[in-house]
Write a protein that holds these residues in place. Structure first.
Motif, PDB file in Angstrom:
ATOM      1  N   CYS A 128      -5.775   3.245  -9.236  1.00  0.00           N
ATOM      2  CA  CYS A 128      -5.025   4.016  -8.250  1.00  0.00           C
ATOM      3  C   CYS A 128      -4.605   5.369  -8.810  1.00  0.00           C
ATOM      4  O   CYS A 128      -4.141   5.485  -9.947  1.00  0.00           O
ATOM      5  CB  CYS A 128      -3.780   3.238  -7.818  1.00  0.00           C
ATOM      6  SG  CYS A 128      -4.169   1.633  -7.107  1.00  0.00           S
TER       7      CYS A 128
ATOM      8  N   MET B 299       1.210   8.618   1.133  1.00  0.00           N
ATOM      9  CA  MET B 299       1.611   8.732  -0.254  1.00  0.00           C
ATOM     10  C   MET B 299       2.969   8.098  -0.472  1.00  0.00           C
ATOM     11  O   MET B 299       3.719   7.869   0.473  1.00  0.00           O
ATOM     12  CB  MET B 299       1.644  10.196  -0.658  1.00  0.00           C
ATOM     13  CG  MET B 299       2.436  11.073   0.290  1.00  0.00           C
ATOM     14  SD  MET B 299       2.201  12.779  -0.116  1.00  0.00           S
ATOM     15  CE  MET B 299       3.705  13.071  -0.984  1.00  0.00           C
ATOM     16  N   GLU B 300       3.280   7.825  -1.725  1.00  0.00           N
ATOM     17  CA  GLU B 300       4.518   7.143  -2.079  1.00  0.00           C
ATOM     18  C   GLU B 300       5.116   7.777  -3.323  1.00  0.00           C
ATOM     19  O   GLU B 300       4.389   8.075  -4.270  1.00  0.00           O
ATOM     20  CB  GLU B 300       4.239   5.664  -2.397  1.00  0.00           C
ATOM     21  CG  GLU B 300       4.555   4.725  -1.263  1.00  0.00           C
ATOM     22  CD  GLU B 300       4.039   3.320  -1.541  1.00  0.00           C
ATOM     23  OE1 GLU B 300       3.902   2.559  -0.593  1.00  0.00           O
ATOM     24  OE2 GLU B 300       3.784   3.008  -2.708  1.00  0.00           O
TER      25      GLU B 300
ATOM     26  N   PRO C 282      -4.783   2.669  -1.517  1.00  0.00           N
ATOM     27  CA  PRO C 282      -4.712   3.234  -2.868  1.00  0.00           C
ATOM     28  C   PRO C 282      -5.876   2.798  -3.748  1.00  0.00           C
ATOM     29  O   PRO C 282      -6.408   3.609  -4.529  1.00  0.00           O
ATOM     30  CB  PRO C 282      -3.381   2.714  -3.403  1.00  0.00           C
ATOM     31  CG  PRO C 282      -2.998   1.588  -2.503  1.00  0.00           C
ATOM     32  CD  PRO C 282      -3.613   1.873  -1.170  1.00  0.00           C
TER      33      PRO C 282
ATOM     34  N   ARG D 234       8.426   1.648   0.713  1.00  0.00           N
ATOM     35  CA  ARG D 234       7.214   1.556  -0.088  1.00  0.00           C
ATOM     36  C   ARG D 234       6.610   0.155   0.033  1.00  0.00           C
ATOM     37  O   ARG D 234       7.298  -0.816   0.310  1.00  0.00           O
ATOM     38  CB  ARG D 234       7.524   1.896  -1.546  1.00  0.00           C
ATOM     39  CG  ARG D 234       7.906   3.350  -1.734  1.00  0.00           C
ATOM     40  CD  ARG D 234       8.306   3.659  -3.160  1.00  0.00           C
ATOM     41  NE  ARG D 234       9.607   3.100  -3.503  1.00  0.00           N
ATOM     42  CZ  ARG D 234      10.190   3.251  -4.702  1.00  0.00           C
ATOM     43  NH1 ARG D 234       9.565   3.923  -5.642  1.00  0.00           N
ATOM     44  NH2 ARG D 234      11.375   2.733  -4.933  1.00  0.00           N
TER      45      ARG D 234
ATOM     46  N   VAL E  28       3.617  10.664  -7.658  1.00  0.00           N
ATOM     47  CA  VAL E  28       3.346  10.321  -6.259  1.00  0.00           C
ATOM     48  C   VAL E  28       2.014   9.582  -6.197  1.00  0.00           C
ATOM     49  O   VAL E  28       0.998  10.077  -6.682  1.00  0.00           O
ATOM     50  CB  VAL E  28       3.293  11.592  -5.382  1.00  0.00           C
ATOM     51  CG1 VAL E  28       2.721  11.274  -4.018  1.00  0.00           C
ATOM     52  CG2 VAL E  28       4.678  12.199  -5.249  1.00  0.00           C
ATOM     53  N   LEU E  29       2.031   8.375  -5.635  1.00  0.00           N
ATOM     54  CA  LEU E  29       0.817   7.584  -5.473  1.00  0.00           C
ATOM     55  C   LEU E  29       0.092   8.016  -4.197  1.00  0.00           C
ATOM     56  O   LEU E  29       0.694   8.047  -3.125  1.00  0.00           O
ATOM     57  CB  LEU E  29       1.174   6.096  -5.382  1.00  0.00           C
ATOM     58  CG  LEU E  29       0.046   5.149  -4.935  1.00  0.00           C
ATOM     59  CD1 LEU E  29      -1.049   5.066  -5.977  1.00  0.00           C
ATOM     60  CD2 LEU E  29       0.592   3.774  -4.604  1.00  0.00           C
ATOM     61  N   ILE E  30      -1.189   8.368  -4.357  1.00  0.00           N
ATOM     62  CA  ILE E  30      -1.989   8.712  -3.186  1.00  0.00           C
ATOM     63  C   ILE E  30      -2.475   7.408  -2.554  1.00  0.00           C
ATOM     64  O   ILE E  30      -3.400   6.772  -3.037  1.00  0.00           O
ATOM     65  CB  ILE E  30      -3.198   9.598  -3.580  1.00  0.00           C
ATOM     66  CG1 ILE E  30      -2.739  10.792  -4.411  1.00  0.00           C
ATOM     67  CG2 ILE E  30      -3.954  10.053  -2.331  1.00  0.00           C
ATOM     68  CD1 ILE E  30      -1.784  11.708  -3.691  1.00  0.00           C
ATOM     69  N   ARG E  31      -1.846   7.011  -1.496  1.00  0.00           N
ATOM     70  CA  ARG E  31      -2.132   5.712  -0.877  1.00  0.00           C
ATOM     71  C   ARG E  31      -3.352   5.738   0.031  1.00  0.00           C
ATOM     72  O   ARG E  31      -3.969   4.691   0.270  1.00  0.00           O
ATOM     73  CB  ARG E  31      -0.931   5.243  -0.056  1.00  0.00           C
ATOM     74  CG  ARG E  31       0.194   4.621  -0.848  1.00  0.00           C
ATOM     75  CD  ARG E  31       1.041   3.744   0.056  1.00  0.00           C
ATOM     76  NE  ARG E  31       0.267   2.659   0.596  1.00  0.00           N
ATOM     77  CZ  ARG E  31       0.146   1.464   0.014  1.00  0.00           C
ATOM     78  NH1 ARG E  31       0.781   1.214  -1.103  1.00  0.00           N
ATOM     79  NH2 ARG E  31      -0.589   0.537   0.553  1.00  0.00           N
TER      80      ARG E  31
ATOM     81  N   ARG F  81       7.861   6.250   1.269  1.00  0.00           N
ATOM     82  CA  ARG F  81       6.446   6.299   1.619  1.00  0.00           C
ATOM     83  C   ARG F  81       6.305   7.223   2.821  1.00  0.00           C
ATOM     84  O   ARG F  81       7.058   7.116   3.794  1.00  0.00           O
ATOM     85  CB  ARG F  81       5.933   4.904   1.966  1.00  0.00           C
ATOM     86  CG  ARG F  81       4.531   4.878   2.573  1.00  0.00           C
ATOM     87  CD  ARG F  81       4.085   3.433   2.810  1.00  0.00           C
ATOM     88  NE  ARG F  81       2.752   3.341   3.401  1.00  0.00           N
ATOM     89  CZ  ARG F  81       2.541   2.968   4.656  1.00  0.00           C
ATOM     90  NH1 ARG F  81       3.548   2.676   5.455  1.00  0.00           N
ATOM     91  NH2 ARG F  81       1.318   2.894   5.117  1.00  0.00           N
TER      92      ARG F  81
ATOM     93  N   ASN G 124      -2.388   8.769  -9.020  1.00  0.00           N
ATOM     94  CA  ASN G 124      -1.075   9.380  -8.812  1.00  0.00           C
ATOM     95  C   ASN G 124      -1.124  10.827  -9.252  1.00  0.00           C
ATOM     96  O   ASN G 124      -1.935  11.190 -10.096  1.00  0.00           O
ATOM     97  CB  ASN G 124       0.001   8.699  -9.668  1.00  0.00           C
ATOM     98  CG  ASN G 124       0.238   7.259  -9.287  1.00  0.00           C
ATOM     99  OD1 ASN G 124       1.253   6.921  -8.728  1.00  0.00           O
ATOM    100  ND2 ASN G 124      -0.703   6.392  -9.604  1.00  0.00           N
TER     101      ASN G 124
END
Length: 168
Positions: free
Chosen positions: A43, A1-2, A95, A140, A57-60, A156, A45
């Motif tokens: 993507c 995640m980021e 992502p 990131r 938060v981006l779920i990568r 990240r 988040n």
DNA sequence: ACATTGATTACCT
DNA sequence: GGTAATCAATGTC
């Protein structure tokens, strides 16, 4: 995640004036923020800041634990579904792939991910204690345009050496 | 109204 | 190593 912050974060979508795309980032936490990149991938988040503060938060990537067959079906049904199927642990190892595996699109923006009755929700799985996980922090991905001051921040987070992580 | 760009991925050599 | 696919949003005219 980021992690992505507000207007001060040169890498964040919230660096621009509020649009239909990123407005939810400034809203209450626990909601979904879904955006489309490169015209093809959606993507996911999770909005994290308090109401009024833009953050998400981006779920990568994630490790598929259940519903692998459903993820494969979603992948085949996707307009950009690749011809060959990867091993299970690579079904959501990016992502864009998370969005494909779950069949998520931008219409999911604003959905409350803390609603126990929701179709998509965040849960705490007590069977696996992640407190002891070997977590690494790295810069990131894909945001070099933001400049060294922001691209250099280790925002990240990933489980070290996990097979489902998008990149080492 | 038009040109540019990206929080990506798969496929090619 | 390189490139195509494809569109919302931003920047420029």
């Amino acid at each position: 995640m980021e992690a992505y912050a507000g207007p001060e974060d040169a890498a964040s979508h919230a660096r621009f004036t509020s649009t239909r795309r990123n407005a939810v980032m400034s809203g209450p936490p626990g909601r979904a923020y879904v955006y489309r990149v490169y015209g093809m991938y959606d993507c996911l988040n999770v909005v994290t800041g308090p109401d009024g503060t833009a953050a998400a938060v981006l779920i990568r990537a994630l490790e598929p634990l259940e519903g692998v067959d459903l993820m494969r079906a979603a992948r085949l049904g996707h307009r950009h579904g690749p011809a060959v199927s990867p091993p299970d642990h690579r079904l959501a190892s990016g992502p864009g792939l998370v969005g494909v595996a779950f069949g998520i699109d931008t219409s999911w923006t604003g959905v409350d991910l803390c609603d126990p009755a929701g179709a998509l929700r965040l849960v705490r799985d007590a069977s696996e204690d992640l407190a002891d996980a070997d977590v690494v922090a790295t810069p990131r991905i894909g945001i070099a345009y933001a400049g060294p001051a922001w691209a250099g921040r280790p925002w990240r987070f990933a489980v070290r050496g996990h097979p489902s992580v998008s990149r080492p």
